[in-house]
Design a protein around this motif. Structure first.
Motif, PDB file in Angstrom:
ATOM      1  N   ASP A  13      21.978 -54.655  -3.683  1.00 17.00           N
ATOM      2  CA  ASP A  13      22.942 -54.936  -2.601  1.00 17.00           C
ATOM      3  C   ASP A  13      22.443 -56.086  -1.734  1.00 17.00           C
ATOM      4  OD1 ASP A  13      25.050 -53.150  -3.042  1.00 17.00           O
ATOM      5  OD2 ASP A  13      24.018 -51.502  -2.043  1.00 17.00           O
ATOM      6  N   LYS A  63      26.137 -51.876  -9.737  1.00 19.57           N
ATOM      7  CA  LYS A  63      27.096 -50.847 -10.148  1.00 19.57           C
ATOM      8  C   LYS A  63      26.584 -50.085 -11.367  1.00 19.57           C
ATOM      9  CE  LYS A  63      31.949 -50.017 -11.294  1.00 19.57           C
ATOM     10  NZ  LYS A  63      31.622 -49.043 -12.351  1.00 19.57           N
ATOM     11  N   ALA A  87      23.708 -47.733 -10.259  1.00 23.66           N
ATOM     12  CA  ALA A  87      24.214 -46.598  -9.479  1.00 23.66           C
ATOM     13  C   ALA A  87      24.992 -45.627 -10.373  1.00 23.66           C
ATOM     14  CB  ALA A  87      25.091 -47.098  -8.343  1.00 23.66           C
ATOM     15  N   ARG A  91      23.868 -41.741 -11.261  1.00 25.07           N
ATOM     16  CA  ARG A  91      24.795 -40.613 -11.092  1.00 25.07           C
ATOM     17  C   ARG A  91      24.957 -39.857 -12.420  1.00 25.07           C
ATOM     18  NH1 ARG A  91      27.934 -37.848  -7.041  1.00 25.07           N
ATOM     19  NH2 ARG A  91      29.291 -36.543  -8.284  1.00 25.07           N
ATOM     20  N   ILE A 108      21.642 -41.121  -1.322  1.00 24.71           N
ATOM     21  CA  ILE A 108      22.754 -41.192  -0.364  1.00 24.71           C
ATOM     22  C   ILE A 108      22.869 -42.598   0.200  1.00 24.71           C
ATOM     23  CG2 ILE A 108      23.601 -40.370   1.869  1.00 24.71           C
ATOM     24  CD1 ILE A 108      22.225 -37.664   1.200  1.00 24.71           C
ATOM     25  N   GLU A 109      21.734 -43.191   0.567  1.00 22.91           N
ATOM     26  CA  GLU A 109      21.742 -44.568   1.084  1.00 22.91           C
ATOM     27  C   GLU A 109      22.334 -45.530   0.068  1.00 22.91           C
ATOM     28  OE1 GLU A 109      18.686 -47.967   2.907  1.00 22.91           O
ATOM     29  OE2 GLU A 109      17.920 -45.971   2.369  1.00 22.91           O
ATOM     30  N   GLY A 148      24.701 -44.882  -1.916  1.00 20.23           N
ATOM     31  CA  GLY A 148      26.115 -44.589  -2.131  1.00 20.23           C
ATOM     32  C   GLY A 148      26.404 -43.789  -3.380  1.00 20.23           C
ATOM     33  N   THR A 176      28.945 -38.323  -2.791  1.00 16.04           N
ATOM     34  CA  THR A 176      30.151 -38.311  -1.976  1.00 16.04           C
ATOM     35  C   THR A 176      29.855 -37.681  -0.621  1.00 16.04           C
ATOM     36  OG1 THR A 176      30.891 -36.114  -2.698  1.00 16.04           O
ATOM     37  CG2 THR A 176      31.532 -37.998  -4.072  1.00 16.04           C
ATOM     38  N   LYS A 177      30.783 -37.833   0.312  1.00 15.88           N
ATOM     39  CA  LYS A 177      30.577 -37.249   1.637  1.00 15.88           C
ATOM     40  C   LYS A 177      30.465 -35.728   1.555  1.00 15.88           C
ATOM     41  CE  LYS A 177      32.151 -37.227   6.393  1.00 15.88           C
ATOM     42  NZ  LYS A 177      32.994 -37.837   7.435  1.00 15.88           N
ATOM     43  N   GLN A 217      21.068 -41.308   7.280  1.00 14.55           N
ATOM     44  CA  GLN A 217      22.219 -41.197   6.382  1.00 14.55           C
ATOM     45  C   GLN A 217      23.237 -40.177   6.881  1.00 14.55           C
ATOM     46  OE1 GLN A 217      22.796 -43.497   4.145  1.00 14.55           O
ATOM     47  NE2 GLN A 217      20.873 -44.306   4.993  1.00 14.55           N
ATOM     48  N   THR A 230      25.179 -42.195   9.413  1.00 15.02           N
ATOM     49  CA  THR A 230      26.026 -43.172   8.732  1.00 15.02           C
ATOM     50  C   THR A 230      27.275 -42.521   8.147  1.00 15.02           C
ATOM     51  OG1 THR A 230      24.141 -44.582   8.174  1.00 15.02           O
ATOM     52  CG2 THR A 230      26.103 -44.821   6.800  1.00 15.02           C
ATOM     53  N   ASN A 231      27.131 -41.302   7.660  1.00 12.42           N
ATOM     54  CA  ASN A 231      28.244 -40.640   6.975  1.00 12.42           C
ATOM     55  C   ASN A 231      29.016 -39.661   7.856  1.00 12.42           C
ATOM     56  OD1 ASN A 231      28.177 -41.433   3.921  1.00 12.42           O
ATOM     57  ND2 ASN A 231      26.032 -41.234   4.540  1.00 12.42           N
TER      58      ASN A 231
END
Length: 433
Positions: free
Chosen positions: A232, A251, A254, A258, A299-300, A302, A305-306, A367, A370-371
């Protein structure tokens, strides 16, 4: 008429709930703004960081992974020329294959037993070192440069030449090294040795910090989430084709993190994917282990999910309760069995095998803010703030019963708390009526 009355009643209830939520938010705003302990710890942290860029008391070395967590506060309390110079020393010690070191010291201060020393004509006064079992050195330094530029606006550092090659080109070279030497084609992810979560001490080998023929090679979430975050920053520092290249690579990393390292059934990070050989853990099921630090970094990046963030945060709190540890800085739970790691880390709840580290707990707090989980973050930072004041310092890690251990003025701990406090204050300003 009855329908109208019912509608008015429901509306009144909704307004009352909205008012309650608004009042609750304002109570939190006021609590943050008037929290004298925040002010005290922030002042203490800035004082510690302002004394230099070494990792902390007991450490003469400047480490990339540590600097990455206090560089933003350092930009406010350390002379920019000194910061820039310290960053450039890293690039001076970059190796001929593009590899980056963990950290460096002045030659006269290399006073520990390590046969693997790194030298370069581009930094003749310094000697580098590296715990090769980890794979976060290159990604940490890229983040350092990105954060430095964000805070100072000094984009000229990217064009600064070190031994004939610009800093930006050297960062590209670092990524080339990772893709050639640490990348597993099958999973599309970076590899490292078997360590405890984000740790840099391996299991099942007496060479604790260096990869050998006996090392067990794995894939973990921490290394790859750190890579995604670094990419990033590379995209942010780039233009044109390079920017698109880093975005696509980010992408892919990440997505693969996942795919291979998120347990959809248990809603938790999978500790390791093993490349060839696996460790002998007896009847201990490693998949039961929660990696708190790697989860925070995922989490940082991304990757969660929330809703998943809320779930893993509850898991962390339950792990803290079960372990009898002070805070969500708890490295992992349950800890690995006694004897799995060697040396001082062979016992559970010691150092990286279940010790409590503000250094990573503070990043989870960041985090949560942030969320949108600010109230939870405010509750969960409390033990970290209180123990700084109680012990008059930023200890490296804590054992069971809240016993402080390691460096007494660990700048990584100071840095993550200073940043979290700044984030709380920014949120309070934005949400004040």
């Amino acid at each position: 008429m009855k329908s109208l009355v019912k509608y008015m009643a429901v509306g009144a209830m909704a307004m009352a709930c909205f008012s309650c939520a608004t009042d609750s938010k304002q109570v939190l705003v006021n609590s943050i703004e008037n929290d004298l302990s925040f002010q005290q710890v922030d002042s203490m942290g800035r004082a510690v960081i302002g004394k230099g860029l070494n990792a902390g008391s007991g450490y003469s070395q400047v480490w990339a992974r540590d600097l990455n967590t206090f560089i933003e506060t350092a930009c406010e309390v350390v002379d920019t020329k000194d910061l820039r110079g310290a960053i450039l020393v890293f690039f001076g010690l970059q190796q001929p294959n593009g590899e980056m070191i963990d950290g460096y010291v002045l030659k006269g201060e290399f006073d520990w037993d390590d046969p693997n020393q790194y030298f370069s004509d581009a930094a003749p006064g310094h000697v580098g070192f590296k715990n090769t079992v980890e794979t976060d050195q290159e990604t940490s330094l890229i983040q350092v440069v990105g954060k430095y530029i964000r805070k100072t606006g000094d984009v000229s550092i990217l064009k600064e030449e070190v031994a004939g090659k610009s800093v930006y080109d050297r960062m590209k070279w670092m990524i080339d090294y990772l893709m050639h030497e640490k990348y597993d084609q099958k999973h599309g992810l970076l590899t490292g040795a078997l360590t405890a979560d984000w740790g840099d001490v391996q299991a099942n080998d007496d060479e604790l910090v260096d990869i050998t023929e006996n090392s067990i090679i794995t894939i973990d979430a921490y290394d790859n989430a750190m890579f995604a975050i670094a990419l990033d920053y590379m995209a942010e520092m780039s233009r044109g084709d390079d920017k698109e290249k880093w975005q696509k690579m980010r992408k892919d990393i990440a997505d693969n993190t996942r795919k291979y390292l998120w347990d959809t059934q248990r809603n938790k990070i999978i500790p390791h994917v093993y490349i060839d050989k696996t460790p002998d853990l007896g009847d201990f099921d490693e998949n039961d282990v929660h990696y708190h630090g790697g989860t925070a970094i995922a989490i940082e990046a991304g990757i969660l999910t929330k809703e998943e963030i809320a779930i893993v945060n509850k898991q962390m709190l339950e792990n803290v309760r079960l372990a009898g540890m002070p805070s969500i800085g708890l490295t992992l739970y349950p800890p690995y069995p006694e004897g799995f790691f060697h040396g001082n880390m062979s016992k559970p709840y010691i150092y990286q095998n279940g010790g409590d580290w503000t250094w990573f707990g503070g990043r989870m707090i960041q985090q949560l803010i942030t969320n949108g989980y600010v109230a939870e973050a405010y509750d969960e930072i409390r033990p970290m703030i209180d123990r700084v004041i109680k012990n008059n310092g930023f200890f490296e890690w804590y054992g069971q019963g809240g016993v402080p251990s390691g460096s007494g003025h660990f700048k990584g701990s100071a840095g993550v708390l200073c940043k979290a406090i700044e984030m709380f204050n920014d949120w309070a300003k934005e949400n004040k009526k």
